[in-house]
Design an enzyme around this catalytic site. Structure first.
Site, PDB file in Angstrom:
ATOM      1  N   ASP A   1     -18.536  19.997  20.686  1.00  0.00           N
ATOM      2  CA  ASP A   1     -19.814  19.700  20.039  1.00  0.00           C
ATOM      3  C   ASP A   1     -19.746  18.483  19.123  1.00  0.00           C
ATOM      4  O   ASP A   1     -18.666  17.982  18.801  1.00  0.00           O
ATOM      5  CB  ASP A   1     -20.309  20.922  19.246  1.00  0.00           C
ATOM      6  CG  ASP A   1     -19.174  21.635  18.498  1.00  0.00           C
ATOM      7  OD1 ASP A   1     -18.125  21.010  18.278  1.00  0.00           O
ATOM      8  OD2 ASP A   1     -19.342  22.806  18.124  1.00  0.00           O
TER       9      ASP A   1
ATOM     10  N   ASP B   1     -21.337  33.714  12.232  1.00  0.00           N
ATOM     11  CA  ASP B   1     -22.453  34.328  12.959  1.00  0.00           C
ATOM     12  C   ASP B   1     -22.092  34.547  14.433  1.00  0.00           C
ATOM     13  O   ASP B   1     -22.964  34.840  15.249  1.00  0.00           O
ATOM     14  CB  ASP B   1     -23.731  33.481  12.824  1.00  0.00           C
ATOM     15  CG  ASP B   1     -23.581  32.087  13.435  1.00  0.00           C
ATOM     16  OD1 ASP B   1     -22.502  31.773  13.984  1.00  0.00           O
ATOM     17  OD2 ASP B   1     -24.550  31.307  13.382  1.00  0.00           O
TER      18      ASP B   1
ATOM     19  N   HIS C   1     -20.840  32.306  16.537  1.00  0.00           N
ATOM     20  CA  HIS C   1     -20.994  31.174  17.463  1.00  0.00           C
ATOM     21  C   HIS C   1     -19.651  30.689  18.007  1.00  0.00           C
ATOM     22  O   HIS C   1     -18.623  30.792  17.355  1.00  0.00           O
ATOM     23  CB  HIS C   1     -21.808  30.024  16.842  1.00  0.00           C
ATOM     24  CG  HIS C   1     -21.131  29.267  15.741  1.00  0.00           C
ATOM     25  ND1 HIS C   1     -21.796  28.819  14.620  1.00  0.00           N
ATOM     26  CD2 HIS C   1     -19.850  28.856  15.569  1.00  0.00           C
ATOM     27  CE1 HIS C   1     -20.967  28.163  13.833  1.00  0.00           C
ATOM     28  NE2 HIS C   1     -19.776  28.172  14.383  1.00  0.00           N
TER      29      HIS C   1
ATOM     30  N   GLU D   1     -25.429  29.229  18.762  1.00  0.00           N
ATOM     31  CA  GLU D   1     -25.848  30.155  17.728  1.00  0.00           C
ATOM     32  C   GLU D   1     -26.404  31.442  18.355  1.00  0.00           C
ATOM     33  O   GLU D   1     -26.636  31.481  19.574  1.00  0.00           O
ATOM     34  CB  GLU D   1     -26.924  29.468  16.856  1.00  0.00           C
ATOM     35  CG  GLU D   1     -26.450  28.169  16.203  1.00  0.00           C
ATOM     36  CD  GLU D   1     -25.459  28.393  15.065  1.00  0.00           C
ATOM     37  OE1 GLU D   1     -24.690  29.367  15.084  1.00  0.00           O
ATOM     38  OE2 GLU D   1     -25.454  27.569  14.137  1.00  0.00           O
TER      39      GLU D   1
HETATM   40  C1  F6R Z   1     -16.664  23.343  16.061  1.00  0.00           C
HETATM   41  C2  F6R Z   1     -16.739  24.656  16.687  1.00  0.00           C
HETATM   42  C3  F6R Z   1     -17.137  25.849  15.858  1.00  0.00           C
HETATM   43  C4  F6R Z   1     -15.993  26.278  14.935  1.00  0.00           C
HETATM   44  C5  F6R Z   1     -16.411  27.479  14.091  1.00  0.00           C
HETATM   45  C6  F6R Z   1     -15.314  27.920  13.144  1.00  0.00           C
HETATM   46  O1  F6R Z   1     -16.249  22.374  17.005  1.00  0.00           O
HETATM   47  O2  F6R Z   1     -16.485  24.785  17.854  1.00  0.00           O
HETATM   48  O3  F6R Z   1     -17.511  26.891  16.704  1.00  0.00           O
HETATM   49  O4  F6R Z   1     -14.876  26.606  15.713  1.00  0.00           O
HETATM   50  O5  F6R Z   1     -17.555  27.141  13.357  1.00  0.00           O
HETATM   51  O6  F6R Z   1     -15.134  26.936  12.170  1.00  0.00           O
HETATM   52  P1  F6R Z   1     -14.019  27.103  11.029  1.00  0.00           P
HETATM   53  O7  F6R Z   1     -12.704  27.017  11.697  1.00  0.00           O
HETATM   54  O8  F6R Z   1     -14.266  25.933  10.121  1.00  0.00           O
HETATM   55  O9  F6R Z   1     -14.271  28.428  10.397  1.00  0.00           O
END
Ligand code: F6R
Length: 282
Positions: A67, A136, A138, A143
């Site tokens: 992303d 959440d 994701h 989302e």
């Molecule tokens: C970002 C992504 C997100 C993160 C998730 C966890 O490229 O794929 O799904 O893996 O938001 O983020 P952290 O590791 O910062 O808790």
């Protein structure tokens, strides 16, 4: 789905990096799907160490990130392109032309998303996809209520995600409202997935994603459908899982995992200590 519980966040990240390295050594032209976020920083740190100390070679590898924020150009320090250059790409021998992230600053976002899907297909699909999980549920920026057949597209970020990521921006209002993300369908098409979660704050969502019912309210629960998905957690993020004895037994007895905890399989004694810290078989 298989679940591997490691003693702490460092051991979980190290094992994740070891699995990626093993796949890359077996298939040097691997197409690797990558994630960003705090959890992944130690994985990339470990891969850089392996590149420097163990000749881990990225020269033929191609990468596709999950992303990118809409509206942030590559040179914006909050963009995921910037993050990837900093934590991995600038520190290993990967060709910059072989590294792909959606362009969040593209004029025509719809065309950009289609192009991204097309590029992945051109490369023969993603061989190994690395994933984190948001509070959440994701994966990527899919989302709650994301379609499980979705492909790369623009998604609005949930308030939970915007709050979670606000610390990286000077003001909470600066957090972009939208991102381009691979879809859940895109992720499920990867031949293999590794999801890494660490920290007590992820325990509830990890339990829902792994042991809860599959539901569009928790995008990561879609991984239960994936034929080759490994979830690596530390003790803290795995604390709300119910079947931990079963998961530990599989890791301690299945031949696939032997190299990661038995010295004869090639892991160093140090690695075994790091991975197990005396817990396996107990
Ligand atoms: C970002 C992504 C997100 C993160 C998730 C966890 O490229 O794929 O799904 O893996 O938001 O983020 P952290 O590791 O910062 O808790």
């Amino acid at each position: 789905m298989e679940v591997i519980i490691q003693p702490d966040a460092i051991a979980a990240a190290n094992l994740t990096a070891r699995l990626i390295a093993a796949e890359l050594r077996a298939k040097p032209a691997l197409t690797l799907g990558l994630a960003t976020g705090r959890t992944m920083e130690s994985v990339y740190g470990q891969l850089v160490k392996m590149h420097r100390g163990e000749n881990l070679d990225f020269s033929q590898c191609h990468t596709f990130n999950l992303d990118e924020y809409v509206g942030l150009a590559a040179d914006n320090p909050n963009s995921y392109r910037f993050y990837m250059n900093r934590h991995l790409f600038s520190q290993v021998n990967i060709e910059s032309a072989n590294t792909h992230l959606p362009n969040g600053a593209a004029n025509d976002l719809e065309t950009e998303c289609k192009k991204y899907e097309w590029l992945i297909v051109q490369r023969g699909g993603i061989g190994l996809q690395l994933l984190g999980i948001g509070h959440d549920g994701h994966i990527g920026f899919n989302e709650p209520l994301s379609s499980w057949r979705s492909r790369t597209r623009v998604k609005a970020l949930s308030p939970v995600t915007r709050r979670e990521n606000a610390s990286q921006f000077s003001k909470p209002e600066d957090v972009p409202r939208r991102a381009i993300t691979m879809g859940i369908g895109t992720i499920l098409d990867a031949r293999r997935c590794i999801m890494l979660a660490t920290g007590a704050d992820k325990a509830e969502i990890v339990a829902q994603a792994i042991e809860g019912p599959m539901t569009a309210m928790v995008s990561a629960s879609a991984l239960q459908l994936h034929p080759q998905c490994v979830v690596i957690v530390d003790e803290a993020s795995g604390a709300k899982l119910k079947r931990t004895d079963f998961y530990r037994e599989i890791f301690a007895t299945e031949p696939e995992w032997e190299p990661y905890w038995k010295s004869k399989g090639g892991a160093s004694a140090e690695t075994i200590d790091e991975l197990f810290a005396g817990k396996v078989g107990s």
